[in-house]
Write an enzyme that holds these catalytic residues in place. Structure first.
Site, PDB file in Angstrom:
ATOM      1  N   GLU A  46       6.856   0.858  -7.766  1.00  0.00           N
ATOM      2  CA  GLU A  46       7.277  -0.385  -8.777  1.00  0.00           C
ATOM      3  C   GLU A  46       6.979  -1.748  -8.212  1.00  0.00           C
ATOM      4  O   GLU A  46       6.349  -2.619  -8.669  1.00  0.00           O
ATOM      5  CB  GLU A  46       8.663  -0.265  -8.605  1.00  0.00           C
ATOM      6  CG  GLU A  46       9.338   0.866  -9.272  1.00  0.00           C
ATOM      7  CD  GLU A  46       9.683   2.047  -8.348  1.00  0.00           C
ATOM      8  OE1 GLU A  46      10.590   2.767  -8.507  1.00  0.00           O
ATOM      9  OE2 GLU A  46       8.980   2.163  -7.286  1.00  0.00           O
ATOM     10  N   CYS A  55      14.390   2.751  -6.251  1.00  0.00           N
ATOM     11  CA  CYS A  55      15.409   2.297  -5.156  1.00  0.00           C
ATOM     12  C   CYS A  55      16.276   1.043  -5.231  1.00  0.00           C
ATOM     13  O   CYS A  55      15.686   0.302  -6.003  1.00  0.00           O
ATOM     14  CB  CYS A  55      14.671   2.747  -3.771  1.00  0.00           C
ATOM     15  SG  CYS A  55      13.331   1.400  -3.287  1.00  0.00           S
ATOM     16  N   CYS A  62      13.636  -1.749  -4.820  1.00  0.00           N
ATOM     17  CA  CYS A  62      12.654  -2.220  -6.023  1.00  0.00           C
ATOM     18  C   CYS A  62      13.514  -2.390  -7.219  1.00  0.00           C
ATOM     19  O   CYS A  62      12.884  -3.270  -8.216  1.00  0.00           O
ATOM     20  CB  CYS A  62      11.757  -0.633  -6.259  1.00  0.00           C
ATOM     21  SG  CYS A  62      10.736  -0.264  -5.425  1.00  0.00           S
TER      22      CYS A  62
END
Length: 173
Positions: free
Chosen positions: A92, A116, A119
């Site tokens: 990402e 996560c 991101c």
């Protein structure tokens, strides 16, 4: 799928994200992401070391240990040790670095794995309107889902998706 049927758009773009993930050299997990506006593919990215730097397959994983509170059902209670590799840039993050803000406005990100927390924060400020993923990341799922709801960004998992053969690499770490 019969020869006369077509894949739906979610499956089509998620298949592309999984194919992109095969470029990753991480032995622990391959992650791919794609940026889509309407039905137009605007960019792809995968997790890996910075350009020109040896990756995990060449130099080994750069593992760090973290400690987090253990869930009461864990055997010892107290703290739980987690290991993660910090050599790679997440898919990402690479997608955001290699696409233009103007292209991201109103776009959708398809990513093999739920983002996560870090991101998710970056995606929340990127101009996208939706994140579509397949594999869940339990550690951050609830807080990322809450952030996306607060930001008004669509956040959904494709539960019944089946990745193309030979595209899923993960060790469960």
């Amino acid at each position: 799928m019969t020869s006369s049927s077509r894949k739906d758009w979610d499956t089509y773009f998620m298949d592309i994200a999984f194919m992109v993930s095969t470029r990753s050299r991480c032995p622990r997990r391959h992650v791919g992401s794609v940026l889509v506006q309407g039905k137009k593919l605007l960019g792809t990215a995968y997790n890996g070391a910075p350009m020109g730097v040896p990756d995990c397959s060449e130099a080994g994983c750069m593992i760090v240990e973290e400690f987090e509170p253990a869930v009461p059902s864990d055997s010892a209670g107290g703290m739980k040790k987690k290991q993660r590799c910090i050599r790679t840039i997440h898919a990402e993050q690479n997608l955001l670095m290699f696409t233009d803000r103007v292209d991201r406005e109103g776009s959708v990100v398809y990513v093999t794995d739920q983002p996560c927390w870090t991101c998710a924060n970056m995606l929340a400020n990127s101009g996208i309107v939706e994140i579509v993923f397949h594999r869940i990341y339990p550690k951050d799922h609830d807080k990322v889902a809450a952030l996306m709801k607060q930001k008004g960004i669509g956040f959904r998992r494709i539960d019944d998706y089946v990745a193309p053969p030979d595209t899923e690499v993960q060790d469960g770490a």
